[in-house]
Design an enzyme around this catalytic site. Structure first.
Site, short mmCIF file in Angstrom:
data_model
loop_
_atom_site.label_atom_id
_atom_site.label_comp_id
_atom_site.label_asym_id
_atom_site.label_seq_id
_atom_site.Cartn_x
_atom_site.Cartn_y
_atom_site.Cartn_z
N ASP A 17 -27.73 -28.55 14.27
CA ASP A 17 -27.13 -30.45 15.11
C ASP A 17 -26.65 -29.67 17.26
OD1 ASP A 17 -27.00 -31.35 12.82
OD2 ASP A 17 -24.33 -31.65 13.20
N ASP A 55 -28.60 -34.37 13.33
CA ASP A 55 -27.44 -35.54 13.12
C ASP A 55 -27.81 -36.45 13.45
OD1 ASP A 55 -24.77 -35.69 11.69
OD2 ASP A 55 -23.75 -36.11 13.35
N HIS A 57 -27.83 -40.65 12.70
CA HIS A 57 -26.70 -42.13 11.88
C HIS A 57 -27.90 -43.70 12.50
CE1 HIS A 57 -23.84 -39.15 11.10
NE2 HIS A 57 -23.94 -38.65 12.04
N HIS A 61 -22.86 -46.94 11.41
CA HIS A 61 -22.47 -45.82 10.82
C HIS A 61 -21.17 -45.96 10.24
CE1 HIS A 61 -22.69 -42.00 8.42
NE2 HIS A 61 -23.45 -42.10 8.36
N HIS A 90 -21.55 -41.72 17.15
CA HIS A 90 -23.07 -40.49 18.20
C HIS A 90 -23.63 -40.60 17.17
CE1 HIS A 90 -20.59 -39.27 14.29
NE2 HIS A 90 -21.50 -38.14 14.06
N LYS A 115 -29.86 -35.21 9.25
CA LYS A 115 -29.34 -36.09 8.36
C LYS A 115 -28.12 -36.93 8.38
CE LYS A 115 -26.27 -31.71 9.62
NZ LYS A 115 -25.75 -32.90 10.38
N CYS A 160 -20.02 -28.75 10.56
CA CYS A 160 -21.54 -28.97 9.98
C CYS A 160 -21.84 -27.39 9.98
CB CYS A 160 -22.60 -30.05 10.83
SG CYS A 160 -21.76 -31.46 10.77
ZN LIG Z 1 -22.33 -37.04 12.36
#
Ligand SMILES: [Zn+2]
Length: 212
Positions: A17, A55, A57, A61, A90, A115, A160
């Site tokens: 990330d 990451d 989304h 989310h 984010h 993810k 993470c």
């Molecule tokens: Zn996130």
């Protein structure tokens, strides 16, 4: 240096990330998050095998405080899969905040694993979503490629990176965390908790200059 490590073909570097929203100026900035970039760029020249995570989304989310009326970022709520910290919006799919830091230079990366794309569930770990049951597929990928040790770097150390390290261990991989290639957010003592968790699973915690 403590010991010189020479990455082999059964080692993989997992870069977690390193995205604009997690760097200074981003919506969920990890303090000094951008400082990992030159460290990771140097490491990336040492490993033949590299995986990047991102990451990723959808808007609205379930991990966003803005999706929970009356809540604010860093509140903790109980969702069907357990406790979830609420974050500022984010890493929304396709936005510049979700893009990798522009100075990240990892040309050998063979896989970008995205993810957190399911609207209702967050995914800190690169291996399992936050219900700890829904796989991302990364375990199978790493096994099929014949990797046995996962080296971790990236953001954030205490979320993470931590959960990815724990799940790599759970998946049967040896785990090394390259500490100066990570930075943490530190919510409610989460950095100290991460150090304990890494010790509990027997993860090797190393410095980037040990990798030659
Ligand atoms: Zn996130």
């Amino acid at each position: 240096m403590a010991g010189a490590l020479n990455p082999t073909l059964s080692d993989v570097l997992l870069v977690v990330d390193v995205q604009n929203d997690f760097c200074p100026g981003g919506s969920l900035a990890v303090p000094h998050g951008d400082e990992v970039v030159p460290v990771i760029n140097r490491l990336a020249a040492r490993f033949a095998n590299i995986v990047l995570t991102q990451d990723w989304h959808p808007r609205g989310h379930g991990s966003f405080a803005s999706s929970h009326p009356g809540r604010k970022p860093y509140d903790i709520v109980t969702l069907p899969y357990g406790e979830q910290i609420l974050w500022p919006d984010h890493c929304v799919q396709g936005t510049s905040g979700a893009a990798f830091h522009q100075e990240l230079e990892v040309p050998r990366a063979a896989l970008v694993l995205r993810k957190g794309f399911r609207p209702e569930i967050d995914s800190y770990s690169a291996f399992f979503e936050n219900d700890r049951k829904t796989p991302t597929g990364l375990t199978g990928y790493l096994r099929e490629r014949g990797f046995t040790r996962v080296f971790l770097a990236g953001l954030a150390f205490d979320f993470c990176v931590r959960f990815s390290a724990e799940d790599a261990h759970r998946g049967g991989f040896a785990v090394s965390v390259i500490e100066d290639a990570c930075r943490g957010i530190d919510v409610n003592g989460s950095v100290a908790a991460t150090r304990r968790a890494l010790a509990d699973i027997g993860a090797q915690v190393i410095a980037s200059d040990e990798i030659v």
